[in-house]
Motif scaffolding. Sequence first.
Motif, PDB file in Angstrom:
ATOM      1  N   ALA A  18     -14.352-109.091  37.468  1.00  0.00           N
ATOM      2  CA  ALA A  18     -13.520-109.684  38.527  1.00  0.00           C
ATOM      3  C   ALA A  18     -14.390-110.286  39.625  1.00  0.00           C
ATOM      4  O   ALA A  18     -14.094-111.376  40.134  1.00  0.00           O
ATOM      5  CB  ALA A  18     -12.577-108.633  39.099  1.00  0.00           C
ATOM      6  N   ARG A  19     -15.460-109.595  40.009  1.00  0.00           N
ATOM      7  CA  ARG A  19     -16.360-110.136  41.028  1.00  0.00           C
ATOM      8  C   ARG A  19     -16.981-111.443  40.562  1.00  0.00           C
ATOM      9  O   ARG A  19     -17.046-112.422  41.309  1.00  0.00           O
ATOM     10  CB  ARG A  19     -17.464-109.122  41.377  1.00  0.00           C
ATOM     11  CG  ARG A  19     -16.989-107.977  42.238  1.00  0.00           C
ATOM     12  CD  ARG A  19     -18.141-107.148  42.787  1.00  0.00           C
ATOM     13  NE  ARG A  19     -18.922-106.469  41.759  1.00  0.00           N
ATOM     14  CZ  ARG A  19     -18.651-105.266  41.282  1.00  0.00           C
ATOM     15  NH1 ARG A  19     -17.600-104.590  41.732  1.00  0.00           N
ATOM     16  NH2 ARG A  19     -19.415-104.722  40.367  1.00  0.00           N
ATOM     17  N   ALA A  20     -17.432-111.486  39.316  1.00  0.00           N
ATOM     18  CA  ALA A  20     -18.068-112.701  38.788  1.00  0.00           C
ATOM     19  C   ALA A  20     -17.070-113.852  38.715  1.00  0.00           C
ATOM     20  O   ALA A  20     -17.386-114.990  39.098  1.00  0.00           O
ATOM     21  CB  ALA A  20     -18.668-112.422  37.407  1.00  0.00           C
ATOM     22  N   GLU A  21     -15.860-113.597  38.243  1.00  0.00           N
ATOM     23  CA  GLU A  21     -14.846-114.658  38.140  1.00  0.00           C
ATOM     24  C   GLU A  21     -14.442-115.172  39.516  1.00  0.00           C
ATOM     25  O   GLU A  21     -14.302-116.384  39.723  1.00  0.00           O
ATOM     26  CB  GLU A  21     -13.617-114.148  37.389  1.00  0.00           C
ATOM     27  CG  GLU A  21     -13.865-113.939  35.909  1.00  0.00           C
ATOM     28  CD  GLU A  21     -12.704-113.263  35.188  1.00  0.00           C
ATOM     29  OE1 GLU A  21     -11.707-112.896  35.854  1.00  0.00           O
ATOM     30  OE2 GLU A  21     -12.814-113.094  33.961  1.00  0.00           O
ATOM     31  N   ALA A  25     -15.104-119.040  41.249  1.00  0.00           N
ATOM     32  CA  ALA A  25     -14.074-119.846  41.924  1.00  0.00           C
ATOM     33  C   ALA A  25     -14.547-120.260  43.317  1.00  0.00           C
ATOM     34  O   ALA A  25     -14.332-121.406  43.740  1.00  0.00           O
ATOM     35  CB  ALA A  25     -12.766-119.070  42.002  1.00  0.00           C
ATOM     36  N   LEU A  26     -15.206-119.356  44.027  1.00  0.00           N
ATOM     37  CA  LEU A  26     -15.730-119.699  45.346  1.00  0.00           C
ATOM     38  C   LEU A  26     -16.849-120.739  45.241  1.00  0.00           C
ATOM     39  O   LEU A  26     -16.924-121.667  46.055  1.00  0.00           O
ATOM     40  CB  LEU A  26     -16.225-118.442  46.058  1.00  0.00           C
ATOM     41  CG  LEU A  26     -15.132-117.478  46.510  1.00  0.00           C
ATOM     42  CD1 LEU A  26     -15.741-116.161  46.987  1.00  0.00           C
ATOM     43  CD2 LEU A  26     -14.283-118.103  47.600  1.00  0.00           C
ATOM     44  N   GLU A  27     -17.695-120.609  44.240  1.00  0.00           N
ATOM     45  CA  GLU A  27     -18.753-121.607  44.023  1.00  0.00           C
ATOM     46  C   GLU A  27     -18.154-122.975  43.720  1.00  0.00           C
ATOM     47  O   GLU A  27     -18.669-124.001  44.190  1.00  0.00           O
ATOM     48  CB  GLU A  27     -19.680-121.178  42.886  1.00  0.00           C
ATOM     49  CG  GLU A  27     -20.594-120.040  43.243  1.00  0.00           C
ATOM     50  CD  GLU A  27     -21.457-119.582  42.101  1.00  0.00           C
ATOM     51  OE1 GLU A  27     -22.624-119.243  42.353  1.00  0.00           O
ATOM     52  OE2 GLU A  27     -20.997-119.566  40.937  1.00  0.00           O
ATOM     53  N   ASP A  28     -17.079-122.993  42.948  1.00  0.00           N
ATOM     54  CA  ASP A  28     -16.396-124.264  42.661  1.00  0.00           C
ATOM     55  C   ASP A  28     -15.842-124.881  43.936  1.00  0.00           C
ATOM     56  O   ASP A  28     -15.934-126.096  44.139  1.00  0.00           O
ATOM     57  CB  ASP A  28     -15.266-124.062  41.640  1.00  0.00           C
ATOM     58  CG  ASP A  28     -15.782-123.728  40.244  1.00  0.00           C
ATOM     59  OD1 ASP A  28     -16.994-123.919  39.977  1.00  0.00           O
ATOM     60  OD2 ASP A  28     -14.973-123.252  39.423  1.00  0.00           O
ATOM     61  N   LEU A  48     -25.004-106.936  45.358  1.00  0.00           N
ATOM     62  CA  LEU A  48     -25.774-108.149  45.639  1.00  0.00           C
ATOM     63  C   LEU A  48     -26.817-108.409  44.563  1.00  0.00           C
ATOM     64  O   LEU A  48     -26.986-109.550  44.118  1.00  0.00           O
ATOM     65  CB  LEU A  48     -26.441-108.046  47.008  1.00  0.00           C
ATOM     66  CG  LEU A  48     -25.493-108.107  48.199  1.00  0.00           C
ATOM     67  CD1 LEU A  48     -26.221-107.719  49.480  1.00  0.00           C
ATOM     68  CD2 LEU A  48     -24.867-109.487  48.329  1.00  0.00           C
ATOM     69  N   LEU A  49     -27.502-107.371  44.119  1.00  0.00           N
ATOM     70  CA  LEU A  49     -28.500-107.552  43.063  1.00  0.00           C
ATOM     71  C   LEU A  49     -27.837-107.973  41.759  1.00  0.00           C
ATOM     72  O   LEU A  49     -28.390-108.795  41.003  1.00  0.00           O
ATOM     73  CB  LEU A  49     -29.326-106.274  42.888  1.00  0.00           C
ATOM     74  CG  LEU A  49     -30.191-105.891  44.091  1.00  0.00           C
ATOM     75  CD1 LEU A  49     -30.896-104.560  43.837  1.00  0.00           C
ATOM     76  CD2 LEU A  49     -31.186-106.994  44.431  1.00  0.00           C
ATOM     77  N   ALA A  55     -24.478-115.588  39.651  1.00  0.00           N
ATOM     78  CA  ALA A  55     -24.249-116.539  40.732  1.00  0.00           C
ATOM     79  C   ALA A  55     -25.191-117.743  40.639  1.00  0.00           C
ATOM     80  O   ALA A  55     -26.386-117.584  40.410  1.00  0.00           O
ATOM     81  CB  ALA A  55     -24.432-115.856  42.082  1.00  0.00           C
ATOM     82  N   ARG A  56     -24.622-118.917  40.834  1.00  0.00           N
ATOM     83  CA  ARG A  56     -25.444-120.126  40.975  1.00  0.00           C
ATOM     84  C   ARG A  56     -25.937-120.228  42.414  1.00  0.00           C
ATOM     85  O   ARG A  56     -27.005-120.757  42.675  1.00  0.00           O
ATOM     86  CB  ARG A  56     -24.644-121.374  40.612  1.00  0.00           C
ATOM     87  CG  ARG A  56     -24.171-121.414  39.164  1.00  0.00           C
ATOM     88  CD  ARG A  56     -23.456-122.716  38.826  1.00  0.00           C
ATOM     89  NE  ARG A  56     -22.361-123.027  39.751  1.00  0.00           N
ATOM     90  CZ  ARG A  56     -21.071-122.911  39.469  1.00  0.00           C
ATOM     91  NH1 ARG A  56     -20.688-122.492  38.291  1.00  0.00           N
ATOM     92  NH2 ARG A  56     -20.157-123.232  40.364  1.00  0.00           N
TER      93      ARG A  56
END
Length: 105
Positions: A18-21, A25-28, A48-49, A55-56
Amino acid sequence: HWPGLARTPPDSPANRTARAETWRALEDALASRAVRAIGVSNYTRTHLLEMRDYARVLPAVNQVEFHPRCQQRELRRTCEALGVGIVAYSPLGCGELLEDPRVLR
């Protein structure tokens, strides 16, 4: 605002998914210039690690409880190393620190 799903054990793999998905969306949104910056709230050092795997773009900030009685030194070092700013939630400890000698100095 917590880095996990409701009614899900904190160590459940579903939370990481869920965090990754959510982060994608936030990166988009950032890439489309719908927002100028993206960040997280209440992320631990481990969270964070973990983000380095998916994360991009790392968060601009991590909003966490931070004040003289809750300094979270290890988290602060991790944020600094990753270039993530800290936004202090409750920087006066919900008003309790207004009488603290360290604050009054």
